[in-house]
Motif scaffolding. Structure first.
Motif, PDB file in Angstrom:
ATOM      1  N   HIS A   1      41.515   0.931  39.299  1.00  0.00           N
ATOM      2  CA  HIS A   1      42.541   1.555  38.466  1.00  0.00           C
ATOM      3  C   HIS A   1      42.793   0.686  37.234  1.00  0.00           C
ATOM      4  CE1 HIS A   1      43.975   4.419  41.600  1.00  0.00           C
ATOM      5  NE2 HIS A   1      43.385   3.536  42.379  1.00  0.00           N
TER       6      HIS A   1
ATOM      7  N   PRO B   1      42.797   7.703  33.975  1.00  0.00           N
ATOM      8  CA  PRO B   1      41.960   8.032  35.137  1.00  0.00           C
ATOM      9  C   PRO B   1      41.407   6.772  35.795  1.00  0.00           C
ATOM     10  CG  PRO B   1      41.404   9.432  33.286  1.00  0.00           C
ATOM     11  CD  PRO B   1      42.336   8.360  32.762  1.00  0.00           C
ATOM     12  N   TYR B   2      41.006   6.910  37.040  1.00  0.00           N
ATOM     13  CA  TYR B   2      40.476   5.787  37.804  1.00  0.00           C
ATOM     14  C   TYR B   2      39.137   6.176  38.423  1.00  0.00           C
ATOM     15  CZ  TYR B   2      42.764   8.425  41.545  1.00  0.00           C
ATOM     16  OH  TYR B   2      43.167   9.415  42.394  1.00  0.00           O
TER      17      TYR B   2
ATOM     18  N   VAL C   1      35.531  10.148  39.439  1.00  0.00           N
ATOM     19  CA  VAL C   1      36.585   9.842  38.474  1.00  0.00           C
ATOM     20  C   VAL C   1      37.694  10.856  38.727  1.00  0.00           C
ATOM     21  CG1 VAL C   1      37.193   9.649  36.033  1.00  0.00           C
ATOM     22  CG2 VAL C   1      34.914   8.959  36.803  1.00  0.00           C
ATOM     23  N   GLU C   2      38.895  10.347  38.911  1.00  0.00           N
ATOM     24  CA  GLU C   2      40.069  11.181  39.155  1.00  0.00           C
ATOM     25  C   GLU C   2      41.217  10.670  38.305  1.00  0.00           C
ATOM     26  OE1 GLU C   2      41.079  11.107  43.314  1.00  0.00           O
ATOM     27  OE2 GLU C   2      39.436  12.443  43.847  1.00  0.00           O
ATOM     28  N   GLY C   3      42.279  11.450  38.325  1.00  0.00           N
ATOM     29  CA  GLY C   3      43.496  10.960  37.717  1.00  0.00           C
ATOM     30  C   GLY C   3      43.871  11.710  36.462  1.00  0.00           C
ATOM     31  N   PRO C   4      44.893  11.199  35.862  1.00  0.00           N
ATOM     32  CA  PRO C   4      45.440   9.872  36.061  1.00  0.00           C
ATOM     33  C   PRO C   4      46.311   9.717  37.305  1.00  0.00           C
ATOM     34  CG  PRO C   4      46.603  10.956  34.274  1.00  0.00           C
ATOM     35  CD  PRO C   4      45.518  11.878  34.718  1.00  0.00           C
TER      36      PRO C   4
ATOM     37  N   SER D   1      46.154  14.716  40.583  1.00  0.00           N
ATOM     38  CA  SER D   1      45.270  15.331  39.587  1.00  0.00           C
ATOM     39  C   SER D   1      43.949  15.727  40.232  1.00  0.00           C
ATOM     40  CB  SER D   1      44.980  14.350  38.452  1.00  0.00           C
ATOM     41  OG  SER D   1      46.167  13.945  37.818  1.00  0.00           O
TER      42      SER D   1
ATOM     43  N   ARG E   1      39.899  16.164  40.752  1.00  0.00           N
ATOM     44  CA  ARG E   1      38.755  15.294  40.487  1.00  0.00           C
ATOM     45  C   ARG E   1      38.118  15.721  39.167  1.00  0.00           C
ATOM     46  NH1 ARG E   1      35.357  13.594  45.367  1.00  0.00           N
ATOM     47  NH2 ARG E   1      37.291  12.395  45.524  1.00  0.00           N
ATOM     48  N   ILE E   2      37.819  14.761  38.323  1.00  0.00           N
ATOM     49  CA  ILE E   2      37.204  15.032  37.029  1.00  0.00           C
ATOM     50  C   ILE E   2      35.709  15.248  37.198  1.00  0.00           C
ATOM     51  CG2 ILE E   2      36.703  14.040  34.751  1.00  0.00           C
ATOM     52  CD1 ILE E   2      39.487  12.575  35.056  1.00  0.00           C
TER      53      ILE E   2
ATOM     54  N   VAL F   1      36.055   7.608  31.938  1.00  0.00           N
ATOM     55  CA  VAL F   1      37.403   7.052  31.828  1.00  0.00           C
ATOM     56  C   VAL F   1      37.708   6.756  30.360  1.00  0.00           C
ATOM     57  CG1 VAL F   1      38.911   5.104  32.414  1.00  0.00           C
ATOM     58  CG2 VAL F   1      37.463   6.140  34.175  1.00  0.00           C
TER      59      VAL F   1
ATOM     60  N   ARG G   1      38.798   9.548  28.231  1.00  0.00           N
ATOM     61  CA  ARG G   1      40.109  10.108  28.565  1.00  0.00           C
ATOM     62  C   ARG G   1      41.264   9.121  28.376  1.00  0.00           C
ATOM     63  NH1 ARG G   1      36.040  12.384  31.065  1.00  0.00           N
ATOM     64  NH2 ARG G   1      36.108  14.625  31.531  1.00  0.00           N
TER      65      ARG G   1
END
Length: 144
Positions: free
Chosen positions: A57, A71-72, A83-86, A90, A92-93, A106, A109
């Motif tokens: 993170h 995002p992390y 990659v997800e987040g922030p 949220s 999953r990206i 990341v 974004r």
């Protein structure tokens, strides 16, 4: 980069271990690859890093309570990256086989004007940014 941010990165890099790991240890090896790829990027290296549950993170403040606006990157059981987040809620990206690709996602974004990490809490960062924005707006109005 502040000494606090650099110290956090050095601790994570030391914990991640050497770039190569013995066979049969895919998660630690992939974690090391991810941490090193993120640390190689100047935009991420200026943010405060923290880890947990095979995730890396980034925070815009140095207080242990993170900013949660970036995002992390995490690792799936099969060794792929996500990659997800922030936020945890949220969606999953993306998923990828490449640590560098995950890092690039990341970076794409990051919030505008992101970094370096603010020494303090997320609340203090918000107050600082609000005051800076107000000062910039006042300055812009007098320039007109």
């Amino acid at each position: 980069m502040t000494d606090i941010v650099e110290a956090a990165w050095q601790k994570i890099l030391a914990t991640a271990g050497p770039p190569t790991r013995p066979e049969g240890m895919p998660l630690p090896a992939r974690f090391t690859e991810m941490v090193r790829a993120a640390h190689a990027e100047p935009l991420l290296r200026q943010l405060y890093p923290w880890t947990g549950m095979w995730e890396l993170h980034f925070s815009r403040c140095t207080d242990p309570r993170p900013s949660w606006d970036i995002p992390y990157i995490g690792i799936l059981r099969d060794g792929r990256y996500y990659v997800e987040g922030p936020h945890r809620s949220s969606p999953r990206i993306a998923e990828t086989d490449s640590a560098k690709t995950a890092v690039a996602m990341v970076i794409e974004r990051l919030p505008p004007g992101c970094g370096p990490a603010f020494v303090g809490t997320a609340e203090e960062l918000a107050t600082h940014e609000k005051a800076r924005k107000s000062t910039q707006e006042s300055s812009h109005r007098t320039d007109l």
